[in-house]
Motif scaffolding. Structure first.
Motif, PDB file in Angstrom:
ATOM      1  N   GLN A 265       0.870  -1.283  -0.002  1.00 56.08           N
ATOM      2  CA  GLN A 265       0.145   0.189  -0.119  1.00 56.08           C
ATOM      3  C   GLN A 265       0.915   1.230   0.073  1.00 56.08           C
ATOM      4  N   SER A 266       2.064   1.163   0.639  1.00 54.04           N
ATOM      5  CA  SER A 266       2.777   2.586   0.800  1.00 54.04           C
ATOM      6  C   SER A 266       3.534   2.766  -0.481  1.00 54.04           C
ATOM      7  N   SER A 267       3.523   1.663  -1.462  1.00 51.96           N
ATOM      8  CA  SER A 267       3.936   1.985  -2.638  1.00 51.96           C
ATOM      9  C   SER A 267       2.717   2.003  -3.629  1.00 51.96           C
ATOM     10  N   ASN A 268       1.656   2.279  -3.259  1.00 53.73           N
ATOM     11  CA  ASN A 268       0.448   2.547  -4.345  1.00 53.73           C
ATOM     12  C   ASN A 268       0.138   1.274  -4.802  1.00 53.73           C
ATOM     13  N   ILE A 269       0.295   0.016  -4.324  1.00 55.69           N
ATOM     14  CA  ILE A 269      -0.558  -1.000  -4.625  1.00 55.69           C
ATOM     15  C   ILE A 269      -1.445  -1.380  -3.601  1.00 55.69           C
ATOM     16  N   PHE A 270      -2.832  -1.125  -4.109  1.00 57.44           N
ATOM     17  CA  PHE A 270      -4.003  -1.309  -3.116  1.00 57.44           C
ATOM     18  C   PHE A 270      -4.733  -2.388  -2.975  1.00 57.44           C
TER      19      PHE A 270
END
Lengths: 938, 418
Positions: free
Chosen positions: A870-875
């Motif tokens: 998530q912190s790398s924008n994979i949700f």
């Protein structure tokens, strides 16, 4: 009776006559005819028409005749390939002859016939000869493999000859070993990546044994091969050195120099405290000195190498100054090299001797040599402070000789001496001024003008002197014009009252009457400075100058280290790495000195150490220069930070309002009016924006919680960029992408004027602001910069997809490198897809677009994985548990709007994750997977 | 490795070419000719010349340029050493190395070159091996060959090439067994105006002529081996014995060879055997200058100095010289401005001198440079470094050889500045 008789029949029907003689029944006549044919061939006459007749003479018992025919065949087979086939049978038969001399001769000659059809027939005989019982045949066959490789490399590999050749390195006969090494080295040169000469301690031992017993030429091959090896620790290095040292006493100078190379390289690994280190240093000097008593050609090569050696280890030859003294009948190329080394060795201890010599040389006949000698005196003054006074008086003596070129050289070097020792030797200025009229070379004129301008306050008639130069302003070279402009401005700032007219005159000459942009720009800057703020002008123009460095022509340390590995080669003669001049640039491998290791053995892993390429080198993503050149034309270097001559003062300039300042606040009542058309209207703007960028910058740095950031990797090694090393990484923070760069100056000069440009790339990455390096980068300084990027640049699909080609410019040159960026910097913040939408899209994308990957060794549970991603924008959109396995459904979106859907399967207790990716543009999947892997594993 | 060889005479004609790999067009020599044109003298042609596709490495010997063409990175010294070997081989084969001789023996030259390199790799460069493969031409052999139809090419495998002592043939036999050694030293020196030594060093060699039957094993020891700063050995010398005992131990090649070359460096005190007293003055604005030199012996250990030749390159401004020598003959070439005085032997009681006037270009200012005097001389029975052979022993064979040792000192580059 001599061979000259073979040249006498140069009449018209010569070929005809020879043909008849070749077909004669008498053996003797045949042989004479073949000799005539060879004689004609030797002097370059075309006797190829006689091919069939000569080949007919091949089947003979007479060895001389056979050899002569072989000679002929080698020369002409290429032009008569079909005929050459006729000879094949004889060759094959000769390869089986009981006499090893004939076997060797046959295999040797066959290899020299550069005809494809013949090479096929060569393989079988060659294979036999490589395993022949007679070493003479084996060693000939080894060379034959190299010949064959030159003609048909693929064939050699397919037939397994390379392996046989490698086996020959362990042959019992030293000559066979030497030839095998020679052949492999030559083959390796056209295959830089192949690991042909795979050296290990055992093979090194074999080579060292063969070294003692083979011929001088074999020793050269073996030593050159040894030099490519990297010992695993200092003990091994020392033991190799011990076994190589006796070669220093060889009569063949090439053996000596190759041994020097091995020693210089391996010495790097020895600790300086070791007794052996000192012994080795002492042993190196005598053979180097002896090389200088050889023939001039050998001396020249030796001197070029010694030049490198004294830069790397001056202690070796520091007591040997005298051998470099020049004899008056040395060839000029030897004289110039000796002079160079004399200056490098000059020290307080020997300076008196050196100066006396240099003074002697300055009265010689050869103009080039005399000039260099005079210049050398100046360099001594700068290098050895204690001698400066003596050097200056020597130079003054030389000026008194009034020999034109001596005077001019002397003035050029005196200028440098003034720079190095300000306010010390100004008493000589009067003498210099006397010689003003005799100066006709631009460099000398410019130097003299600089001196007059710099010391204007002490020269009573400085204005007259400079005015006299001004008369022919337009005929002067740019160098002199620029110098004159600066000198007059200096004069004006020092003596404003008397020289207003002069300064106005020169400013208008420079700005209005000149076509040279450099001159015009400098004129405008001075003009504007003077008209705006004379105080600032004084600060800028009369600023303290940085001291000039001691030795200006030292080779950069990185390059020097590389060149030390090339001692004895052409590279050492040219002082350039082979990559800079070797034909075709067949991917030459950079060599570097081995690292100094401590006694513990864990220092280097074997893969990292050997001679190989720098770690960050990515072999196939760097396109040929040609492609990039086109892009270079688009290179928009952004707003300039400052004008070149005023680099140091640009910060102050930014603060001054250049345009708004009163044009009226002139010195005295003089009225400067800059020609309106030429006012660079945007002059204020770029500096302003430069300042605001400074603030942007700070916001970019710092590690907020954001995407995973890889550690910085070296993108551009200093070796490839004239001393500029660039390493960097990519980051994404709160929606903005940036490139974090670290620039290190490993050169000896200051670097300024940085700019950056990207080639078109797959996702349109482009710098959002110019590269801001706020101060000149001085040697050994490192600066960290964060370059904001956007994705609105022009798009071109790259191979691989995430390849980015970058051009960086500075005041020295433009450099190119390419790097791979991690795809996750392109994952946008609004990449969370609606659940329904996800389901529909998943179904909609055809299953052939689905790709499955394994992520191994990732012992994380579902929560950890999803928060990490998530912190790398994979949700993570949904999570399911199926038969004890966790299934995560995830989405992400790239900057260009491409959606990627993912299914991640996690089995408890199994560290491998299974990733299935679905995307309408399946080519990104591979890179998304890599992004997953990097994020999860860090 | 070495691709091709071109032999070029001083007028710029290529009179021989040899290719060991594919043929390189002789047009590559155009780059060499350019460099030759730029250099004022043949000696000044740079030894390494880059061209777009090749490198040209050259040596200039006996008025012939030997130009090697290489294409890949090859150690330049390797190539230059090889070229020297070619020159030596030609000299060995034909007595002299000159254009007419090479042209006269072109087939032998070609055969020899073919044996010396294979694909650019050195093959047989030892002269005694080459001579076994290809016999040097002699008048007798040429006559015999024409009558019997035999050839210069030997049909034996050159056995020496593979033995542990590749430099020696097996089965050597002599009726008189003899071994001669010549210790020859050359002094290189620069003497300044006032007569003091700026730098002086000694290059020494021991040349041997050994004609011994069988496989003799020789040892040679010196009275004072520590004099030698740097030594380069013939491959036959056992390095280990030298390292540990300072003794030369070796199985000699057959015939003439250079056993050892050595160097006594500038840091040791080198005795200077001669001095030159000179008084050369160019008077300003007068068309006559004075010239006077005297040569005398200095530290000669009582030996006579012979074969003295004084040469000097006079400045351009000197039109002619009118000189009287007290002994010997002198010449002055007004074109090259080279003064040469053949003095002969120095008689210490009556020192040779050369006196007279120089006529200078009228009106021209006095020459800037001072001439340097170059000296040649010989001293028999003396090694100026003081090196002395102690003894020579032979092992491995039963007979008693005849042994002889000769010493000689010569001037190398011996220069006196004025």
């Amino acid at each position: 009776m001599t061979d000259s008789k073979y040249f006498t029949t140069t009449k018209k029907g010569e070929i005809f006559e020879l043909k008849a003689e070749l077909n004669s029944d008498k053996k003797e006549k045949k042989k004479e005819a073949v000799k005539k044919v060879i004689a004609s061939m030797t002097v370059g006459k075309d006797v190829s028409a006689l091919f069939p007749d000569v080949v007919n003479c091949m089947q003979t018992d007479n060895l001389e005749l056979k050899k002569l025919v072989y000679l002929y065949l080698m020369n002409y087979a290429k032009s008569q390939p079909d005929m050459a086939i006729m000879a094949v049978n004889t060759f094959v038969k000769d390869c089986e002859d009981p006499n090893p001399l004939i076997r060797a001769l046959a295999v040797r000659t066959m290899g020299c016939i550069r005809v494809d059809k013949i090479t096929e027939y060569l393989c079988e005989p060659l294979r036999k000869c490589l395993k022949d019982e007679d070493p003479y045949v084996r060693k000939t066959a080894a060379v034959c493999v190299a010949k064959l490789h030159d003609i048909n490399a693929q064939l050699v590999e397919d037939q397994g000859f390379l392996d046989t050749l490698k086996d020959l390195i362990s042959d019992s006969n030293p000559m066979v070993v030497a030839n095998a090494v020679a052949a492999l080295s030559e083959i390796a040169e056209s295959h830089p990546s192949s690991n042909l000469l795979d050296l290990n301690p055992q093979s090194i031992n074999k080579l060292l044994t063969a070294l003692n017993e083979c011929t001088e030429w074999g020793q050269i091959f073996i030593l050159d091969c040894l030099a490519n090896y990297t010992p695993k620790d200092d003990r091994e290095a020392q033991s190799i050195c011990e076994r190589v040292t006796p070669r220093l006493s060889h009569a063949n100078s090439a053996v000596v120099l190759s041994a020097v190379k091995v020693l210089m390289k391996f010495m790097e690994m020895l600790s300086k405290d070791l007794d052996y280190y000192g012994t080795l240093l002492k042993k190196l000097a005598p053979p180097l000195v002896t090389l200088l008593s050889a023939e001039p050609e050998l001396q020249y090569v030796a001197l070029r190498n010694i030049n490198l050696i004294v830069q790397k280890r001056p202690e070796i030859l520091k007591h040997e100054m005298k051998v470099f003294f020049v004899k008056y009948n040395d060839p000029i190329y030897v004289k110039l090299e000796k002079l160079d080394i004399m200056i490098r060795l000059a020290s307080q201890a020997n300076i008196a001797q050196v100066l006396a010599e240099l003074k002697e040389y300055a009265t010689e006949v050869d103009v080039d040599f005399v000039r260099k000698a005079v210049r050398a005196i100046g360099r001594c003054a700068i290098k050895v402070e204690q001698s400066a006074e003596r050097c200056v008086s020597t130079l003054l003596d030389l000026i008194q000789t009034k020999v034109n070129y001596v005077v001019q050289e002397a003035i050029v070097v005196i200028k440098d001496i003034f720079r190095k020792y300000p306010n010390k030797y100004e008493s000589v200025i009067a003498t210099l001024c006397e010689n003003l009229d005799s100066l006709d070379e631009p460099e000398a004129r410019a130097a003299m003008i600089w001196i007059v301008g710099e010391y204007a306050e002490r020269i009573d008639n400085a204005d007259e002197l400079l005015e006299s130069f001004l008369e022919g302003f337009h005929d002067e070279s740019t160098q002199v014009q620029l110098q004159l402009l600066t000198a007059i401005v200096k004069l004006f700032l020092k003596k404003p009252t008397e020289t207003q007219e002069l300064v106005q005159q020169v400013l208008s000459l420079a700005t209005q009457d000149s076509d040279n942009p450099d001159l015009r720009d400098r004129g405008y800057i001075y003009w504007r400075l003077l008209s705006t703020d004379p105080v600032a002008a004084k600060e800028v123009v009369l600023a303290e100058k940085p001291l000039i460095s001691e030795e200006t022509d030292l080779i950069e340390p990185t390059l020097l280290d590389e060149l030390i590995c090339y001692i004895g080669t052409l590279a050492s003669v040219y002082h350039k790495p082979p990559s800079a001049f070797v034909e075709g640039g067949r991917g030459v491998v950079h060599k570097c000195l081995p690292p100094r290791t401590a006694s513990n053995e864990s220092a280097e892993s074997p893969e990292a150490a050997p001679t190989g390429a720098p770690p960050a080198e990515q072999p196939d993503v760097i396109p040929p220069q040609g492609d990039l050149l086109g892009d270079l034309l688009n290179l928009d270097l952004g707003p300039p930070v400052s004008g070149p001559p005023l680099a140091t003062s640009s910060a102050q300039m930014g603060a001054v309002d250049l345009l708004g300042g009163g044009l009226d606040s002139l010195i005295g009542s003089t009225n400067f009016t800059p020609p309106a058309a030429a006012v660079p209207a945007s002059l204020g703007a770029p500096i302003g924006s430069g300042l605001s960028d400074l603030f942007d910058l700070t916001s970019g740095v710092g590690t907020l919680s954001g995407s995973y950031v890889a550690p910085k990797a070296v993108w551009l090694p200093a070796m490839k960029a004239k001393g500029l090393e660039i390493s960097g990484t990519f980051t994404r923070q709160v929606g903005s992408i940036s490139m974090d760069l670290q620039l290190t100056n490993k050169a000896l000069q200051v670097m300024t004027d940085f700019a950056i440009q990207f080639n078109r790339n797959s996702f349109g990455l482009a710098p959002a602001a110019p590269l801001q390096v706020h101060a000149p980068l001085s040697p050994n300084q490192t600066v960290e910069i964060s370059l904001p990027l956007n994705t609105v640049g022009s798009v071109m699909k790259m191979e691989p997809l995430n390849n980015l080609q970058v051009a960086v410019k500075n005041n020295i040159d433009v450099f190119y490198f390419s790097t791979l960026y991690p795809l996750h910097i392109l994952f946008v913040e609004d990449g969370k897809m609606d659940r329904q939408m996800f389901l529909a899209t998943w179904k909609d994308i055809p299953s052939e677009n689905e790709a499955q990957f394994q992520i191994r060794d990732c012992p994380l549970n579902a929560e950890a994985v999803s928060s990490k991603l998530q912190s790398s924008n994979i949700f993570t959109i949904a999570k399911r548990n199926v038969e004890g396995q966790d299934m995560l459904y995830q989405s992400l979106k790239l900057t260009n709007g491409i959606w990627v859907l993912a299914e991640l399967r996690i089995q408890p207790g199994n560290p491998s994750l299974t990733l299935s990716l679905k995307c309408r543009a399946p080519e990104v999947s591979q890179h998304v997977y890599q992004a997953y892997e990097t994020i999860l594993k860090n | 490795m070495i691709h091709s060889l071109f032999l070029i005479n001083s007028s710029g004609d290529i009179f021989l070419e040899k290719h060991w790999k594919s043929v390189v067009s002789r047009s590559v020599c155009d780059y060499f000719f350019e460099a030759q044109e730029r250099a004022t003298e043949a000696e000044n042609v740079p030894p390494v010349i880059p061209t777009p596709h090749h490198y040209l490495l050259s040596v200039y010997r006996h008025k012939i340029f030997f130009v090697a063409v290489i294409q890949t990175e090859v150690p330049p010294l390797f190539v230059i050493e090889f070229l020297h070997r070619v020159v030596d081989t030609f000299q060995d084969y034909f007595g002299v190395c000159s254009e007419p001789v090479i042209k006269d023996n072109v087939v032998v030259v070609y055969e020899v070159l073919e044996e010396m390199l294979d694909n650019g790799f050195p093959l047989a460069t030892e002269s005694n091996i080459l001579k076994e493969l290809i016999k040097p031409p002699t008048i007798l052999r040429t006559v015999v060959n024409t009558i019997t139809g035999s050839t210069n090419v030997g049909d034996q495998l050159p056995t020496g090439q593979l033995s542990v002592v590749p430099w020696r043939r097996t089965g050597v036999k002599y009726t008189n067994n003899e071994a001669y050694f010549d210790v020859i030293e050359e002094i290189d020196a620069i003497i300044d105006k006032s007569g003091s030594t700026i730098t002086a060093e000694i290059q020494g060699v021991i040349d041997a002529c050994v004609k011994l039957t069988g496989m003799p094993d020789l040892t040679l020891s010196f009275m004072n081996p520590r004099l030698l700063d740097d030594v380069s050995f013939h491959p036959c010398v056992r390095f280990k014995r030298w390292e540990s005992e300072r003794i030369l131990s070796f199985i000699p090649p057959d015939g003439n060879f250079r056993l050892l070359s050595y160097h006594v460096s500038a840091q040791n005190l080198v005795a200077i055997p001669v001095y030159v007293k000179h008084n050369i003055s160019f008077r300003d604005s007068s068309s006559l200058g004075r010239f006077e030199i005297t040569v005398g012996p200095k530290q000669t250990m009582g030996k006579a100095i012979e074969g003295v030749i004084v040469t000097s390159q006079m400045p351009k401004g000197v039109l002619n010289m009118s000189l009287t020598p007290s002994q010997g003959t002198h010449t002055f070439d007004p074109v090259t401005k080279m003064l040469s005085w053949d003095v002969g032997k120095i008689n210490p009681q009556k020192l040779p001198s050369l006196k007279g006037t120089m006529s200078l270009q009228a009106g021209a200012s006095k020459p800037d440079e001072n001439p340097t005097i170059n000296l040649q001389f010989k001293i028999q029975q003396l090694a100026i470094s003081g090196l002395k052979v102690n003894r020579l022993d032979m092992y491995g064979e039963k007979y008693k050889p005849f042994k002889g040792i000769k010493y000689m000192t010569k001037a190398g580059k011996f220069q006196v500045r004025t």
